[in-house]
Write a protein that holds these residues in place. Structure first.
Motif, PDB file in Angstrom:
ATOM      1  N   TRP A  91       0.805  -1.224   0.000  1.00 19.03           N
ATOM      2  CA  TRP A  91       0.000   0.000   0.000  1.00 19.03           C
ATOM      3  C   TRP A  91       0.837   1.273   0.000  1.00 19.03           C
ATOM      4  CZ3 TRP A  91      -0.310  -3.785   3.736  1.00 19.03           C
ATOM      5  CH2 TRP A  91       0.401  -3.527   4.913  1.00 19.03           C
ATOM      6  N   ILE A  94       0.064   2.559  -4.774  1.00 20.82           N
ATOM      7  CA  ILE A  94      -0.963   1.757  -5.426  1.00 20.82           C
ATOM      8  C   ILE A  94      -0.718   1.827  -6.930  1.00 20.82           C
ATOM      9  CG2 ILE A  94      -3.442   1.511  -5.852  1.00 20.82           C
ATOM     10  CD1 ILE A  94      -3.865   2.718  -3.015  1.00 20.82           C
ATOM     11  N   LYS A 173      -3.146   2.071   4.173  1.00 21.25           N
ATOM     12  CA  LYS A 173      -3.481   0.647   4.251  1.00 21.25           C
ATOM     13  C   LYS A 173      -4.984   0.432   4.213  1.00 21.25           C
ATOM     14  CE  LYS A 173      -2.962  -3.658   6.824  1.00 21.25           C
ATOM     15  NZ  LYS A 173      -4.167  -4.175   6.230  1.00 21.25           N
ATOM     16  N   TYR A 176      -6.176   1.016   0.689  1.00 21.50           N
ATOM     17  CA  TYR A 176      -5.748  -0.128  -0.120  1.00 21.50           C
ATOM     18  C   TYR A 176      -6.695  -1.312   0.097  1.00 21.50           C
ATOM     19  CZ  TYR A 176      -2.711  -3.940  -1.714  1.00 21.50           C
ATOM     20  OH  TYR A 176      -2.202  -5.042  -2.351  1.00 21.50           O
TER      21      TYR A 176
END
Length: 187
Positions: A91, A94, A173, A176
């Motif tokens: 992450w 991306i 995170k 993601y």
């Protein structure tokens, strides 16, 4: 803007732009370019600073799949899309591949499990164009049928902006994870 009018540049303006975004409290950075064949330690550290500031970074995967070099980023990584965190955290950046109208990978789009995290439309996309009333070739301010992962990455960036507008405290995170859980699985 970190590249010149021909789409060429080096990591220094990118690093300056990342640091500027950190200083101004940006939530997302879109890097609609690729090209570094080798990792750049200073750029990597700038991405780390952005990650520590909670900024989500989105990058185009590249358009080399139809060239003789391949396009499989697992064997020929390209940066910044292939930057992961120091412990392999996907992450940090991306990576975005391009899809065609048939919801399949565009023939030109780079691919790979290590660097591509999500795909978005990137074929025959309309966009802003250079406009100048005195030149017929620049007679429209919007149009074209542009293709590339550099057009797919902003669509993912826009989706992230919508998510962050509803949940501004989500970090890279969490964003993601949301993207991966909500995306369609394609071959």
């Amino acid at each position: 803007k970190v590249l010149n009018e021909e789409g060429v540049g080096d990591p220094r303006p990118v690093i300056m732009a990342i640091d500027y975004a950190i200083a101004k409290g940006a939530g997302i950075i879109n890097l609609s370019f690729t090209g570094l064949k080798l990792p750049d330690e200073i750029l990597y550290r700038a991405i780390g600073r952005a990650h520590e500031a909670g900024i989500v970074i989105v990058a185009a995967a590249g358009n080399d799949a139809d060239n003789f070099t391949g396009g499989d980023l697992d064997f020929n990584p390209r940066y910044p899309a292939c930057y992961d965190g120091p412990n392999g955290e996907p992450w940090w950046v991306i990576g975005v591949a391009a899809l065609g109208k048939d919801n399949r990978k565009a023939v030109f789009s780079d691919y790979g499990f290590k660097c591509v995290d999500i795909s978005a439309p990137g074929v025959e996309m309309p966009a802003n164009m250079v406009y100048h009333q005195n030149y017929p070739e620049y007679s429209q301010s919007f149009g074209g049928k542009w293709s590339g992962t550099s057009l797919a990455a902003p669509l993912v960036t826009g989706a992230i902006a919508l998510i962050k507008s509803m949940r501004p405290n989500l970090g890279p995170k969490e964003i993601y994870d949301i993207l991966n859980r909500s995306a369609d699985n394609i071959d």
